[in-house]
Write a protein that holds these residues in place. Structure first.
Motif, PDB file in Angstrom:
ATOM      1  N   ALA A  67       0.812  -1.214   0.000  1.00  0.00           N
ATOM      2  CA  ALA A  67       0.000   0.000   0.000  1.00  0.00           C
ATOM      3  C   ALA A  67       0.849   1.269   0.000  1.00  0.00           C
ATOM      4  CB  ALA A  67      -0.940   0.005   1.212  1.00  0.00           C
ATOM      5  N   CYS A  68       2.115   1.173   0.392  1.00  0.00           N
ATOM      6  CA  CYS A  68       3.020   2.327   0.397  1.00  0.00           C
ATOM      7  C   CYS A  68       3.590   2.621  -0.984  1.00  0.00           C
ATOM      8  CB  CYS A  68       4.176   2.088   1.369  1.00  0.00           C
ATOM      9  SG  CYS A  68       3.648   1.916   3.072  1.00  0.00           S
ATOM     10  N   LEU A  69       3.440   1.702  -1.910  1.00  0.00           N
ATOM     11  CA  LEU A  69       3.954   1.870  -3.265  1.00  0.00           C
ATOM     12  C   LEU A  69       2.861   2.548  -4.088  1.00  0.00           C
ATOM     13  CD1 LEU A  69       5.524  -1.687  -3.595  1.00  0.00           C
ATOM     14  CD2 LEU A  69       6.613   0.415  -2.784  1.00  0.00           C
ATOM     15  N   THR A  70       3.071   3.805  -4.418  1.00  0.00           N
ATOM     16  CA  THR A  70       2.004   4.604  -5.025  1.00  0.00           C
ATOM     17  C   THR A  70       2.042   4.642  -6.549  1.00  0.00           C
ATOM     18  OG1 THR A  70       3.319   6.619  -4.766  1.00  0.00           O
ATOM     19  CG2 THR A  70       1.823   6.051  -2.965  1.00  0.00           C
ATOM     20  N   ALA A  71       3.111   4.221  -7.168  1.00  0.00           N
ATOM     21  CA  ALA A  71       3.185   4.132  -8.633  1.00  0.00           C
ATOM     22  C   ALA A  71       4.081   2.958  -9.000  1.00  0.00           C
ATOM     23  CB  ALA A  71       3.741   5.427  -9.229  1.00  0.00           C
ATOM     24  N   ARG A  72       3.679   2.203  -9.996  1.00  0.00           N
ATOM     25  CA  ARG A  72       4.398   1.003 -10.432  1.00  0.00           C
ATOM     26  C   ARG A  72       4.563   0.029  -9.261  1.00  0.00           C
ATOM     27  NH1 ARG A  72       3.910   3.603 -14.882  1.00  0.00           N
ATOM     28  NH2 ARG A  72       5.610   3.839 -16.348  1.00  0.00           N
ATOM     29  N   ALA A  73       3.467  -0.135  -8.495  1.00  0.00           N
ATOM     30  CA  ALA A  73       3.510  -0.928  -7.262  1.00  0.00           C
ATOM     31  C   ALA A  73       3.881  -2.386  -7.517  1.00  0.00           C
ATOM     32  CB  ALA A  73       2.171  -0.845  -6.540  1.00  0.00           C
ATOM     33  N   LEU A 114      11.395  -3.924 -14.354  1.00  0.00           N
ATOM     34  CA  LEU A 114      12.352  -3.514 -13.322  1.00  0.00           C
ATOM     35  C   LEU A 114      12.748  -2.053 -13.536  1.00  0.00           C
ATOM     36  CD1 LEU A 114      14.619  -4.175 -11.102  1.00  0.00           C
ATOM     37  CD2 LEU A 114      16.076  -4.390 -13.102  1.00  0.00           C
ATOM     38  N   TYR A 115      13.160  -1.714 -14.737  1.00  0.00           N
ATOM     39  CA  TYR A 115      13.587  -0.341 -15.011  1.00  0.00           C
ATOM     40  C   TYR A 115      12.426   0.639 -14.894  1.00  0.00           C
ATOM     41  CZ  TYR A 115      18.048  -2.235 -16.428  1.00  0.00           C
ATOM     42  OH  TYR A 115      19.255  -2.867 -16.424  1.00  0.00           O
ATOM     43  N   SER A 116      11.241   0.229 -15.310  1.00  0.00           N
ATOM     44  CA  SER A 116      10.067   1.087 -15.184  1.00  0.00           C
ATOM     45  C   SER A 116       9.767   1.354 -13.705  1.00  0.00           C
ATOM     46  CB  SER A 116       8.858   0.423 -15.851  1.00  0.00           C
ATOM     47  OG  SER A 116       7.711   1.181 -15.641  1.00  0.00           O
ATOM     48  N   GLY A 117       9.842   0.316 -12.889  1.00  0.00           N
ATOM     49  CA  GLY A 117       9.610   0.485 -11.461  1.00  0.00           C
ATOM     50  C   GLY A 117      10.640   1.386 -10.813  1.00  0.00           C
ATOM     51  N   LEU A 118      11.906   1.202 -11.175  1.00  0.00           N
ATOM     52  CA  LEU A 118      12.966   2.024 -10.584  1.00  0.00           C
ATOM     53  C   LEU A 118      12.901   3.474 -11.069  1.00  0.00           C
ATOM     54  CD1 LEU A 118      15.989  -0.444 -10.708  1.00  0.00           C
ATOM     55  CD2 LEU A 118      14.685   0.262  -8.694  1.00  0.00           C
ATOM     56  N   ASN A 119      12.576   3.676 -12.332  1.00  0.00           N
ATOM     57  CA  ASN A 119      12.561   5.026 -12.890  1.00  0.00           C
ATOM     58  C   ASN A 119      11.282   5.796 -12.606  1.00  0.00           C
ATOM     59  OD1 ASN A 119      15.142   4.862 -14.006  1.00  0.00           O
ATOM     60  ND2 ASN A 119      14.361   3.867 -15.848  1.00  0.00           N
ATOM     61  N   HIS A 120      10.153   5.107 -12.575  1.00  0.00           N
ATOM     62  CA  HIS A 120       8.871   5.807 -12.482  1.00  0.00           C
ATOM     63  C   HIS A 120       8.050   5.412 -11.254  1.00  0.00           C
ATOM     64  CE1 HIS A 120       9.700   7.340 -16.450  1.00  0.00           C
ATOM     65  NE2 HIS A 120       9.887   6.105 -16.883  1.00  0.00           N
ATOM     66  N   GLY A 121       8.528   4.443 -10.495  1.00  0.00           N
ATOM     67  CA  GLY A 121       7.809   4.026  -9.300  1.00  0.00           C
ATOM     68  C   GLY A 121       7.891   5.079  -8.209  1.00  0.00           C
ATOM     69  N   ARG A 122       6.922   5.077  -7.334  1.00  0.00           N
ATOM     70  CA  ARG A 122       6.882   6.036  -6.231  1.00  0.00           C
ATOM     71  C   ARG A 122       6.583   5.295  -4.939  1.00  0.00           C
ATOM     72  NH1 ARG A 122       9.387   8.454  -9.091  1.00  0.00           N
ATOM     73  NH2 ARG A 122       8.825  10.185 -10.409  1.00  0.00           N
ATOM     74  N   ILE A 123       7.219   5.755  -3.855  1.00  0.00           N
ATOM     75  CA  ILE A 123       7.033   5.161  -2.538  1.00  0.00           C
ATOM     76  C   ILE A 123       6.641   6.265  -1.572  1.00  0.00           C
ATOM     77  CG2 ILE A 123       8.146   3.890  -0.662  1.00  0.00           C
ATOM     78  CD1 ILE A 123      10.146   2.833  -2.764  1.00  0.00           C
ATOM     79  N   ASP A 124       5.577   6.041  -0.813  1.00  0.00           N
ATOM     80  CA  ASP A 124       5.185   6.955   0.248  1.00  0.00           C
ATOM     81  C   ASP A 124       6.062   6.625   1.457  1.00  0.00           C
ATOM     82  OD1 ASP A 124       4.037   8.419   2.296  1.00  0.00           O
ATOM     83  OD2 ASP A 124       1.975   7.885   1.767  1.00  0.00           O
ATOM     84  N   VAL A 125       7.201   7.310   1.565  1.00  0.00           N
ATOM     85  CA  VAL A 125       8.210   6.984   2.576  1.00  0.00           C
ATOM     86  C   VAL A 125       7.669   7.189   3.988  1.00  0.00           C
ATOM     87  CG1 VAL A 125      10.511   7.548   3.442  1.00  0.00           C
ATOM     88  CG2 VAL A 125      10.091   7.484   0.988  1.00  0.00           C
ATOM     89  N   GLY A 126       6.907   8.248   4.209  1.00  0.00           N
ATOM     90  CA  GLY A 126       6.341   8.483   5.533  1.00  0.00           C
ATOM     91  C   GLY A 126       5.459   7.328   5.977  1.00  0.00           C
ATOM     92  N   ARG A 127       4.634   6.859   5.067  1.00  0.00           N
ATOM     93  CA  ARG A 127       3.756   5.724   5.373  1.00  0.00           C
ATOM     94  C   ARG A 127       4.569   4.444   5.561  1.00  0.00           C
ATOM     95  NH1 ARG A 127      -1.468   4.125   1.669  1.00  0.00           N
ATOM     96  NH2 ARG A 127      -2.224   2.457   3.008  1.00  0.00           N
ATOM     97  N   LEU A 128       5.588   4.268   4.745  1.00  0.00           N
ATOM     98  CA  LEU A 128       6.422   3.071   4.849  1.00  0.00           C
ATOM     99  C   LEU A 128       7.146   3.003   6.196  1.00  0.00           C
ATOM    100  CD1 LEU A 128       7.504   0.534   3.449  1.00  0.00           C
ATOM    101  CD2 LEU A 128       9.320   1.942   2.485  1.00  0.00           C
ATOM    102  N   ARG A 129       7.557   4.156   6.716  1.00  0.00           N
ATOM    103  CA  ARG A 129       8.227   4.169   8.027  1.00  0.00           C
ATOM    104  C   ARG A 129       7.294   3.736   9.138  1.00  0.00           C
ATOM    105  NH1 ARG A 129      11.617   9.127   9.607  1.00  0.00           N
ATOM    106  NH2 ARG A 129      12.269   7.618  11.133  1.00  0.00           N
TER     107      ARG A 129
END
Length: 179
Positions: free
Chosen positions: A25-31, A67-82
């Protein structure tokens, strides 16, 4: 196997499943691509040398492009992940006590000459038992220790220390804000 062991196994699977759902749920793009990469990296049988090598593991069911799409365009909600580890049950000693461990450890990066906020970290015994200062970033870790004879810990928080941070004050503040 006893009924008690079965119950413990079912509870462990429930906690792990909830943890996986919370991380996803913390992965907001290319989860999907990022989550499979995380699983592959965690299941790597030895040291991770390259994320690309992890695409060959069975846990990574997608190709190199994902893999490259996830690394280049993926987004992580770091605050939520913590916050995700904060919802996990903590290991407790008899009578419900929680034992914390705090530590400041460097991530040495002598090869990264232009890295932002890189400091000189004090390390021991790397050359002829002599202390040295090596470029890197110090990190403050707070963990809850497992009871008994175990090297397992529950990581509660990690912060990278900056050039103006007092390691003792930051680590004490992180430990005080823990659960």
């Amino acid at each position: 196997m006893s009924v008690l062991n079965d119950a413990a196994r079912v509870e462990s699977q429930r906690v792990l499943s909830g943890f996986r759902d919370d991380v996803y749920a913390c992965l907001t793009a290319r989860a999907d691509a990022l989550f499979e990469l995380v699983e592959a990296l965690l299941c790597e049988p030895g040291p991770v040398r390259s994320p690309v090598d992890s695409t060959l593991l069975p846990e990574h069911r997608r190709g190199h492009g994902a893999l490259y799409s996830g690394l280049n365009h993926g987004r992580i909600d770091v605050g939520r992940l913590r916050e995700v580890p904060a919802r996990l049950p903590l290991p407790r000693r008899p009578a419900g006590r929680i034992v914390l461990s705090v530590e400041v450890s460097p991530w040495l990066r002598s090869d990264a000459a232009c890295s932002p906020e890189r400091l000189f970290c004090h390390v021991y015994g790397r050359a002829k038992s002599a202390a040295q200062f090596i470029p890197g970033w110090p990190y403050s870790f707070v963990t809850a220790l497992e009871p008994g004879r175990s090297s397992w810990t529950a990581l509660l928080d990690v912060l990278r220390l900056g050039p103006v941070d007092d390691a003792t004050a930051v680590t004490a503040a992180v430990a005080a804000c823990g659960r």
